[in-house]
Motif scaffolding. Structure first.
Motif, PDB file in Angstrom:
ATOM      1  N   ILE A  83       0.841  -1.204   0.000  1.00 40.99           N
ATOM      2  CA  ILE A  83       0.000   0.000   0.000  1.00 40.99           C
ATOM      3  C   ILE A  83       0.874   1.250   0.000  1.00 40.99           C
ATOM      4  N   THR A 104       1.076   2.255   8.330  1.00 45.64           N
ATOM      5  CA  THR A 104       0.898   2.310   6.876  1.00 45.64           C
ATOM      6  C   THR A 104       1.457   3.602   6.301  1.00 45.64           C
ATOM      7  N   THR A 206      -4.963   2.367   4.091  1.00 46.58           N
ATOM      8  CA  THR A 206      -5.355   1.386   5.105  1.00 46.58           C
ATOM      9  C   THR A 206      -5.404  -0.008   4.505  1.00 46.58           C
ATOM     10  N   ASP A 207      -5.089  -1.012   5.300  1.00 41.92           N
ATOM     11  CA  ASP A 207      -5.212  -2.380   4.807  1.00 41.92           C
ATOM     12  C   ASP A 207      -6.671  -2.822   4.871  1.00 41.92           C
ATOM     13  N   SER A 208      -6.986  -3.865   4.130  1.00 41.26           N
ATOM     14  CA  SER A 208      -8.380  -4.288   3.957  1.00 41.26           C
ATOM     15  C   SER A 208      -9.025  -4.821   5.230  1.00 41.26           C
ATOM     16  N   THR A 230      -5.781   0.712  -0.670  1.00 41.04           N
ATOM     17  CA  THR A 230      -5.833  -0.489   0.157  1.00 41.04           C
ATOM     18  C   THR A 230      -5.312  -1.671  -0.649  1.00 41.04           C
TER      19      THR A 230
END
Length: 270
Positions: A83, A104, A206-208, A230
């Protein structure tokens, strides 16, 4: 060969713990020549753990072992790195950007180290990472520092942020629901609201795993940002929700040329 490997392992640990170290200081500490240290640093740079700069080297490796991130290590580090790499492609040389705190956004900063940029941040880890980069004009936002997250927040930070304008503001979040974006710290959220007003573009990284999760305090509505970066773990329902809200979606597995701005959005609604 064993001696060389042992020295490089120790060298890696020293740079990781300090964040930045001078070349001469390292040569003296390890009792070797500067040319030997340079060869060692070439190996560290090749592996992505360090970046050399004039007269020294700074750590750019996995932040999960840093104190501020250590207790939050999870299975999403690979996704966060991807990301960060893709989000860096949204940044143009000589941009003025804002990075808030979080693992992140730190990954994003790692991919910006040698870029010619002006960077505003309230994150001590991000500021530490970028402070030795000769190509970056770094502005640190002051305020009360949260020990757990190492970010500056509070009235002082908000006062400064209200005076700034940046091309792109990158925010991290703890949760995303149909109601919008959330974080767990109420004072941090107030600072992030000020960051939103400072940005011509607002981009959530942001991650999922954060989709469908709620946290203590709401930052803004789902459609009040320009894009979300993402990983490909996001499901089709969330893709559709973001599309319905007019939010650009950038997946870490695909390149992007996203360039929508809040000014463009306002023109569409006039």
């Amino acid at each position: 060969m064993v001696k060389t490997k042992s020295r490089r392992d120790r060298l890696r640990s020293v740079i990781q713990s300090r964040g930045f170290a001078a070349l001469g200081e390292l040569a003296e500490s390890f009792e070797v020549s500067e040319s030997t240290i340079r060869r060692d640093l070439e190996q560290l740079e090749h592996s992505g753990d360090a970046r050399r700069t004039h007269g020294g080297v700074f750590w750019t490796g996995n932040p999960s072992t840093m104190r501020v991130f250590g207790d939050r290590r999870d299975t999403m580090w690979a996704a966060k790195s991807s990301i960060g790499r893709i989000a860096a492609e949204l940044v143009e040389d000589h941009d003025t950007i804002l990075l808030d705190g979080g693992s992140t956004t730190y990954e994003l900063a790692r991919h910006l180290v040698k870029r010619p940029l002006q960077v505003v941040t309230n994150s001590l880890p991000v500021a530490h990472l970028l402070s030795s980069s000769e190509s970056i004009d770094l502005i640190m936002v002051g305020g009360s520092v949260r020990g757990r997250t190492a970010v500056a927040i509070g009235p002082m930070a908000e006062q400064v942020l209200h005076t700034l304008n940046v091309a792109k503001a990158f925010l991290s979040v703890a949760g995303i629901t149909e109601r919008g974006y959330f974080n767990s710290d109420m004072m941090l959220v107030e600072s992030e609201k000020s960051m939103i007003t400072a940005g011509d573009q607002v981009i959530v990284v942001t991650d999922s795993s954060k989709f469908g999760k709620v946290s203590l305090s709401r930052i803004c509505g789902l459609g009040e940002v320009n894009a979300v970066v993402t990983d490909s773990g996001i499901n089709s329902q969330w893709k559709q929700r973001l599309e319905n809200e007019g939010v650009g979606l950038v997946l870490a597995s695909t390149p992007s040329s996203f360039s929508r701005t809040k000014q463009d959005e306002s023109k569409e609604t006039e």
